[in-house]
Write an enzyme that holds these catalytic residues in place. Structure first.
Site, PDB file in Angstrom:
ATOM      1  N   GLY A 117      19.827   6.823 -38.273  1.00 41.24           N
ATOM      2  CA  GLY A 117      20.577   5.743 -37.609  1.00 41.24           C
ATOM      3  C   GLY A 117      20.784   4.678 -38.291  1.00 41.24           C
ATOM      4  O   GLY A 117      20.966   3.676 -37.645  1.00 41.24           O
ATOM      5  N   HIS A 151      12.299  -6.505 -37.991  1.00 40.26           N
ATOM      6  CA  HIS A 151      13.209  -7.737 -37.886  1.00 40.26           C
ATOM      7  C   HIS A 151      13.157  -8.481 -36.670  1.00 40.26           C
ATOM      8  O   HIS A 151      13.851  -9.260 -36.179  1.00 40.26           O
ATOM      9  CB  HIS A 151      14.715  -7.098 -37.939  1.00 40.26           C
ATOM     10  CG  HIS A 151      15.099  -6.682 -39.425  1.00 40.26           C
ATOM     11  ND1 HIS A 151      16.188  -5.815 -39.751  1.00 40.26           N
ATOM     12  CD2 HIS A 151      14.437  -6.892 -40.417  1.00 40.26           C
ATOM     13  CE1 HIS A 151      16.192  -5.479 -40.797  1.00 40.26           C
ATOM     14  NE2 HIS A 151      15.138  -6.260 -41.543  1.00 40.26           N
ATOM     15  N   ALA A 202      21.762  11.246 -33.353  1.00 44.25           N
ATOM     16  CA  ALA A 202      20.257  11.419 -33.045  1.00 44.25           C
ATOM     17  C   ALA A 202      19.905  11.988 -31.761  1.00 44.25           C
ATOM     18  O   ALA A 202      19.048  12.551 -31.652  1.00 44.25           O
ATOM     19  CB  ALA A 202      19.592  10.027 -33.376  1.00 44.25           C
TER      20      ALA A 202
HETATM   21  C1  BV8 Z   1      15.240 -10.843 -47.299  1.00 50.02           C
HETATM   22  C2  BV8 Z   1      18.028  -9.026 -36.894  1.00 50.02           C
HETATM   23  C3  BV8 Z   1      13.714 -12.024 -48.888  1.00 50.02           C
HETATM   24  C4  BV8 Z   1      18.938 -10.134 -36.464  1.00 50.02           C
HETATM   25  C5  BV8 Z   1      18.797  -8.136 -38.926  1.00 50.02           C
HETATM   26  C6  BV8 Z   1      21.599 -13.327 -50.439  1.00 50.02           C
HETATM   27  C7  BV8 Z   1      21.009 -13.936 -49.589  1.00 50.02           C
HETATM   28  C8  BV8 Z   1      19.899 -13.554 -49.111  1.00 50.02           C
HETATM   29  C9  BV8 Z   1      19.441 -12.503 -48.715  1.00 50.02           C
HETATM   30  C10 BV8 Z   1      20.263 -11.676 -49.513  1.00 50.02           C
HETATM   31  C11 BV8 Z   1      21.283 -11.717 -50.233  1.00 50.02           C
HETATM   32  N1  BV8 Z   1      21.731 -10.701 -50.741  1.00 50.02           N
HETATM   33  C12 BV8 Z   1      21.122  -9.541 -50.302  1.00 50.02           C
HETATM   34  C13 BV8 Z   1      20.046 -10.225 -49.444  1.00 50.02           C
HETATM   35  C14 BV8 Z   1      19.039  -9.381 -48.771  1.00 50.02           C
HETATM   36  C15 BV8 Z   1      19.563  -9.411 -47.510  1.00 50.02           C
HETATM   37  C16 BV8 Z   1      20.336  -8.140 -47.229  1.00 50.02           C
HETATM   38  O1  BV8 Z   1      19.930  -6.996 -47.506  1.00 50.02           O
HETATM   39  N2  BV8 Z   1      21.742  -7.997 -47.087  1.00 50.02           N
HETATM   40  C17 BV8 Z   1      22.552  -7.252 -47.263  1.00 50.02           C
HETATM   41  C18 BV8 Z   1      23.783  -7.414 -46.327  1.00 50.02           C
HETATM   42  C19 BV8 Z   1      23.012  -6.716 -48.660  1.00 50.02           C
HETATM   43  N3  BV8 Z   1      18.340  -9.068 -46.821  1.00 50.02           N
HETATM   44  C20 BV8 Z   1      17.712 -10.303 -45.956  1.00 50.02           C
HETATM   45  O2  BV8 Z   1      18.250 -11.328 -46.030  1.00 50.02           O
HETATM   46  C21 BV8 Z   1      16.306 -10.018 -45.471  1.00 50.02           C
HETATM   47  N4  BV8 Z   1      15.654 -11.099 -46.073  1.00 50.02           N
HETATM   48  O3  BV8 Z   1      15.653 -10.220 -48.046  1.00 50.02           O
HETATM   49  O4  BV8 Z   1      14.130 -11.931 -47.708  1.00 50.02           O
HETATM   50  C22 BV8 Z   1      14.892 -12.962 -49.449  1.00 50.02           C
HETATM   51  C23 BV8 Z   1      14.961 -14.212 -48.974  1.00 50.02           C
HETATM   52  C24 BV8 Z   1      16.038 -15.029 -49.704  1.00 50.02           C
HETATM   53  C25 BV8 Z   1      16.913 -14.636 -50.732  1.00 50.02           C
HETATM   54  C26 BV8 Z   1      16.800 -13.360 -51.036  1.00 50.02           C
HETATM   55  C27 BV8 Z   1      15.860 -12.553 -50.513  1.00 50.02           C
HETATM   56  C28 BV8 Z   1      16.642 -10.029 -43.853  1.00 50.02           C
HETATM   57  C29 BV8 Z   1      17.393  -8.949 -43.510  1.00 50.02           C
HETATM   58  C30 BV8 Z   1      17.096  -9.065 -41.940  1.00 50.02           C
HETATM   59  C31 BV8 Z   1      18.528  -9.466 -41.477  1.00 50.02           C
HETATM   60  N5  BV8 Z   1      18.538  -9.274 -39.621  1.00 50.02           N
HETATM   61  N6  BV8 Z   1      18.857  -8.139 -37.773  1.00 50.02           N
HETATM   62  C32 BV8 Z   1      19.964  -9.435 -35.481  1.00 50.02           C
HETATM   63  O5  BV8 Z   1      19.999  -8.457 -35.101  1.00 50.02           O
HETATM   64  O6  BV8 Z   1      20.750 -10.215 -34.864  1.00 50.02           O
HETATM   65  S1  BV8 Z   1      19.779  -7.200 -39.829  1.00 50.02           S
HETATM   66  C33 BV8 Z   1      20.323  -6.106 -38.753  1.00 50.02           C
HETATM   67  O7  BV8 Z   1      21.543  -5.551 -39.604  1.00 50.02           O
HETATM   68  C34 BV8 Z   1      19.626  -4.903 -38.417  1.00 50.02           C
HETATM   69  O8  BV8 Z   1      18.289  -5.220 -38.129  1.00 50.02           O
HETATM   70  C35 BV8 Z   1      19.875  -3.886 -39.652  1.00 50.02           C
HETATM   71  O9  BV8 Z   1      18.787  -4.001 -40.386  1.00 50.02           O
HETATM   72  C36 BV8 Z   1      21.244  -4.219 -39.992  1.00 50.02           C
HETATM   73  C37 BV8 Z   1      22.116  -3.339 -39.277  1.00 50.02           C
HETATM   74  O10 BV8 Z   1      22.021  -2.142 -40.211  1.00 50.02           O
HETATM   75  P1  BV8 Z   1      21.686  -0.644 -39.452  1.00 50.02           P
HETATM   76  O11 BV8 Z   1      20.649  -0.900 -38.419  1.00 50.02           O
HETATM   77  O12 BV8 Z   1      21.535   0.229 -40.617  1.00 50.02           O
HETATM   78  O13 BV8 Z   1      22.929  -0.816 -38.586  1.00 50.02           O
HETATM   79  P2  BV8 Z   1      24.587  -0.273 -38.968  1.00 50.02           P
HETATM   80  O14 BV8 Z   1      25.407  -0.543 -37.937  1.00 50.02           O
HETATM   81  O15 BV8 Z   1      24.754  -0.874 -40.130  1.00 50.02           O
HETATM   82  O16 BV8 Z   1      24.562   1.427 -39.444  1.00 50.02           O
HETATM   83  C38 BV8 Z   1      24.288   2.086 -38.157  1.00 50.02           C
HETATM   84  C39 BV8 Z   1      24.059   3.464 -38.614  1.00 50.02           C
HETATM   85  O17 BV8 Z   1      24.018   4.372 -37.696  1.00 50.02           O
HETATM   86  C40 BV8 Z   1      25.565   4.013 -39.367  1.00 50.02           C
HETATM   87  O18 BV8 Z   1      24.874   4.637 -40.719  1.00 50.02           O
HETATM   88  C41 BV8 Z   1      26.088   4.927 -38.537  1.00 50.02           C
HETATM   89  O19 BV8 Z   1      26.696   6.187 -39.165  1.00 50.02           O
HETATM   90  C42 BV8 Z   1      24.827   5.493 -37.775  1.00 50.02           C
HETATM   91  N7  BV8 Z   1      25.050   6.101 -36.455  1.00 50.02           N
HETATM   92  C43 BV8 Z   1      25.926   5.614 -35.513  1.00 50.02           C
HETATM   93  N8  BV8 Z   1      25.721   6.457 -34.220  1.00 50.02           N
HETATM   94  C44 BV8 Z   1      24.686   6.981 -34.584  1.00 50.02           C
HETATM   95  C45 BV8 Z   1      24.153   6.949 -35.839  1.00 50.02           C
HETATM   96  N9  BV8 Z   1      23.101   7.507 -36.565  1.00 50.02           N
HETATM   97  C46 BV8 Z   1      22.279   8.816 -35.564  1.00 50.02           C
HETATM   98  N10 BV8 Z   1      22.809   8.507 -34.093  1.00 50.02           N
HETATM   99  C47 BV8 Z   1      23.682   8.131 -33.798  1.00 50.02           C
HETATM  100  N11 BV8 Z   1      24.271   8.288 -32.626  1.00 50.02           N
END
Ligand code: BV8
Length: 244
Positions: free
Chosen positions: A186, A118, A230
Site C-alpha cells: 500500500g 513518520h 491489501a
Molecule cells: C528527508 C507525515 C532528509 C506527515 C509524511 C526537497 C526538499 C526537501 C526534501 C526533499 C526534496 N526532494 C525530495 C525530498 C525528500 C522528501 C521526498 O521524498 N519527497 C518526495 C515527494 C519526492 N522526503 C523528505 O522530506 C523526508 N525527509 O528526506 O530528510 C532531507 C532533509 C532536507 C532536504 C533533503 C532531505 C521526510 C518525508 C516524510 C514526509 N511526511 N507523512 C503527514 O502524514 O501529514 S509523507 C506521507 O506521504 C506519508 O507518510 C507517506 O510517506 C507519503 C504518502 O505515500 P504513500 O504512503 O505511499 O501513500 P500514497 O497515497 O502516495 O500511495 C498509496 C498507495 O497505496 C498507492 O500506490 C495505491 O495504489 C495503493 N493503494 C490504494 N488502495 C490500496 C492500496 N494498496 C493496497 N491496498 C489498498 N486497498
C-alpha cells in the site's frame, strides 16, 4: 486479485523466521482513511501543510488540518489487511512492521512491533523544545501552547524536509537487510528515505513481495507482485500459506 499465489512465495513465508513489512497509506484505505494520492493533498498541497515553513506561515491552518484528521480517526477501525499482519505476528515469527502511516491502526489491530517512520497523529510535541506534550486536548487556542515554554505545539510527525527519527530509520534499515522476506504494502514508493527500503532488502538478497492494486516505481523490481487491495490479498495469502 491473484487467483493463486506462487508456491515459492508460500514456501518462503511458511519457512520465514523474520518478515519485514513496509506499509503506506494504501493499507489504511479500506478503513476509510483517504490516501495521499486520492485524498488529503487534494484539498491542500504538501508544502502548505506538511512542512515547517507551512506551519510557521499558518499554524492554525496546519494545526486544524491535523486536528480534523485526528477527529476522523475516532470513527476508523483497522481493516482485514491490518488484522492479517497482526495474525502473522501471532504465528510466532518475528514480524517488523515499518509504517509511513501516522494513524496508529497497526497497533490497534494488535501488531506489537511497529516502527513509525513518520511519527504519529496521536502524539503532540513542543515546536521549540521537541518534547512530547500532554493535556492539550481541551485547549481553547489553536494551536495550543507548550505549558513549559509557551511555544506552539505541533503534531509529532515528520514533515517534508525534516529528517526521520534516526533510531526508527536505523531499525527499519536493519530489519530490511536481516529479514527472510520483505513486503511492500500500500505504498506508492515515492517518498524517501522510506521508499528506499524495498531496494535495501533486494540489495541484501531478500525477496520482496509488493501488494498494491496499481503499479508503482518499484513494481518492476519486485520478486513477487500481488496485484490487489491489501484487505483482500493478505487474508488470502495467510490462508493459502497455512491452510489448516
Ligand atoms: C528527508 C507525515 C532528509 C506527515 C509524511 C526537497 C526538499 C526537501 C526534501 C526533499 C526534496 N526532494 C525530495 C525530498 C525528500 C522528501 C521526498 O521524498 N519527497 C518526495 C515527494 C519526492 N522526503 C523528505 O522530506 C523526508 N525527509 O528526506 O530528510 C532531507 C532533509 C532536507 C532536504 C533533503 C532531505 C521526510 C518525508 C516524510 C514526509 N511526511 N507523512 C503527514 O502524514 O501529514 S509523507 C506521507 O506521504 C506519508 O507518510 C507517506 O510517506 C507519503 C504518502 O505515500 P504513500 O504512503 O505511499 O501513500 P500514497 O497515497 O502516495 O500511495 C498509496 C498507495 O497505496 C498507492 O500506490 C495505491 O495504489 C495503493 N493503494 C490504494 N488502495 C490500496 C492500496 N494498496 C493496497 N491496498 C489498498 N486497498
Amino acid at each position: 486479485m491473484p487467483r493463486v499465489f506462487s508456491q515459492e512465495l508460500l514456501e518462503r513465508l511458511r519457512s520465514a523466521k523474520h518478515v519485514a513489512i513496509l506499509t503506506g497509506a494504501g493499507i489504511s484505505a479500506e478503513s476509510g482513511v483517504p490516501t495521499f494520492q486520492g485524498g488529503f493533498w487534494g484539498k491542500y498541497s504538501p508544502e502548505e501543510l506538511a512542512t515547517v515553513e507551512g506551519y510557521i506561515k499558518d499554524p492554525k491552518l496546519v494545526w486544524d488540518w491535523y486536528a480534523e484528521r485526528r477527529r476522523e480517526l475516532r470513527q476508523i477501525k483497522p481493516n482485514a489487511g491490518h488484522l492479517a499482519l497482526a495474525r502473522l505476528e501471532q504465528r510466532g515469527l518475528r514480524c517488523t512492521v515499518i509504517t509511513q502511516n501516522i494513524d496508529g491502526l497497526h497497533q490497534l489491530a494488535g501488531s506489537a512491533r511497529v516502527i513509525e517512520l513518520h511519527g504519529s497523529l496521536h502524539r503532540v510535541k513542543c515546536f521549540s523544545e521537541n518534547t512530547l506534550a500532554s493535556g492539550w486536548e481541551n485547549a481553547a487556542e489553536s494551536p495550543p501552547r507548550c505549558p513549559d515554554c509557551g511555544a506552539w505545539l505541533r503534531p509529532d510527525v515528520v514533515w517534508y524536509g525534516e529528517t526521520l527519527p534516526p533510531l526508527a530509520l536505523a531499525e527499519a534499515m536493519a530489519a530490511s537487510r536481516a529479514c527472510d522476506l520483505f513486503f511492500s504494502i500500500g505504498t506508492a514508493t515515492q517518498v524517501y528515505p522510506a521508499a528506499s527500503l524495498p531496494q535495501t532488502a533486494l540489495a541484501a538478497g531478500v525477496p520482496v513481495a509488493e501488494v498494491n492494486p496499481d503499479y508503482t516505481p518499484f513494481t518492476a523490481y519486485a520478486t513477487y507482485v500481488l496485484r490487489g487491495p491489501a484487505g483482500q490479498v493478505l487474508p488470502r495469502l495467510l490462508a493459502a500459506t497455512w491452510p489448516a
